[in-house]
Design a protein around this motif. Sequence first.
Motif, PDB file in Angstrom:
ATOM      1  N   ARG A   1     -16.065   8.242   5.039  1.00 12.96           N
ATOM      2  CA  ARG A   1     -15.117   8.377   3.923  1.00 12.96           C
ATOM      3  C   ARG A   1     -14.000   7.341   4.035  1.00 12.96           C
ATOM      4  O   ARG A   1     -13.551   6.785   3.034  1.00 12.96           O
ATOM      5  CB  ARG A   1     -14.534   9.787   3.888  1.00 12.96           C
ATOM      6  N   TYR A   2     -13.546   7.083   5.248  1.00  8.48           N
ATOM      7  CA  TYR A   2     -12.532   6.052   5.465  1.00  8.48           C
ATOM      8  C   TYR A   2     -13.077   4.684   5.054  1.00  8.48           C
ATOM      9  O   TYR A   2     -12.378   3.909   4.391  1.00  8.48           O
ATOM     10  CB  TYR A   2     -12.087   6.044   6.933  1.00  8.48           C
ATOM     11  N   TYR A   3     -14.313   4.379   5.444  1.00  3.65           N
ATOM     12  CA  TYR A   3     -14.916   3.099   5.058  1.00  3.65           C
ATOM     13  C   TYR A   3     -14.939   2.966   3.534  1.00  3.65           C
ATOM     14  O   TYR A   3     -14.700   1.892   2.996  1.00  3.65           O
ATOM     15  CB  TYR A   3     -16.329   2.959   5.604  1.00  3.65           C
ATOM     16  N   GLU A   4     -15.226   4.064   2.861  1.00  2.43           N
ATOM     17  CA  GLU A   4     -15.235   4.041   1.404  1.00  2.43           C
ATOM     18  C   GLU A   4     -13.819   3.771   0.868  1.00  2.43           C
ATOM     19  O   GLU A   4     -13.638   2.941  -0.032  1.00  2.43           O
ATOM     20  CB  GLU A   4     -15.758   5.366   0.871  1.00  2.43           C
ATOM     21  N   GLU A   5     -12.818   4.429   1.427  1.00  2.00           N
ATOM     22  CA  GLU A   5     -11.426   4.217   1.004  1.00  2.00           C
ATOM     23  C   GLU A   5     -10.994   2.769   1.196  1.00  2.00           C
ATOM     24  O   GLU A   5     -10.195   2.244   0.419  1.00  2.00           O
ATOM     25  CB  GLU A   5     -10.482   5.120   1.799  1.00  2.00           C
ATOM     26  N   GLN A   6     -11.518   2.139   2.227  1.00  2.00           N
ATOM     27  CA  GLN A   6     -11.159   0.758   2.551  1.00  2.00           C
ATOM     28  C   GLN A   6     -12.028  -0.267   1.809  1.00  2.00           C
ATOM     29  O   GLN A   6     -11.947  -1.464   2.075  1.00  2.00           O
ATOM     30  CB  GLN A   6     -11.263   0.523   4.066  1.00  2.00           C
ATOM     31  N   ALA A   7     -12.884   0.206   0.913  1.00  2.00           N
ATOM     32  CA  ALA A   7     -13.791  -0.648   0.125  1.00  2.00           C
ATOM     33  C   ALA A   7     -14.813  -1.375   0.995  1.00  2.00           C
ATOM     34  O   ALA A   7     -15.244  -2.472   0.682  1.00  2.00           O
ATOM     35  CB  ALA A   7     -13.006  -1.631  -0.730  1.00  2.00           C
ATOM     36  N   LEU A   8     -15.182  -0.741   2.096  1.00  2.00           N
ATOM     37  CA  LEU A   8     -16.199  -1.306   2.980  1.00  2.00           C
ATOM     38  C   LEU A   8     -17.592  -0.782   2.653  1.00  2.00           C
ATOM     39  O   LEU A   8     -18.588  -1.397   2.997  1.00  2.00           O
ATOM     40  CB  LEU A   8     -15.871  -0.972   4.446  1.00  2.00           C
TER      41      LEU A   8
END
Length: 133
Positions: free
Chosen positions: A18-25
């Motif tokens: 979910r963090y990766y998604e928030e960071q546009a990764l």
Amino acid sequence: MRIGELAARTGVSVRALRYYEEQALLAPERSPSGQRHYREDAVDQVVLIRQLYAAGLSSKTIAGLMPCVVDGDATPELLRRLAAERDRVDARIAELLSARERLDSVIDGATSNLLTGRRCRNRTAAPEPSAGP
């Protein structure tokens, strides 16, 4: 695949994904009910993201690299940034190798101390007085 399966297949927590998604990764598709669905290539993307984080790249830097990884689109600026990051990683590797050499020296001194009873010596320390006759 759903987020839990991606987490299981990559060894990354759901929270990290979910963090990766928030960071546009990482960009999952969404079902009509809002559930995340990832393509098969997301496994390789997550592995790469983890490797780049481990190499010390920031999420902002990684996000700048993802279009090339996902879409195959490279630019001269991207190549320059990649080369700069590689140089930074090379410098870090050199620092780590130097630290390992120093640690090996300390280990050698400690081993000698255990085997012979002679004091551990620092390479930069003054020589020990000899116990001559």
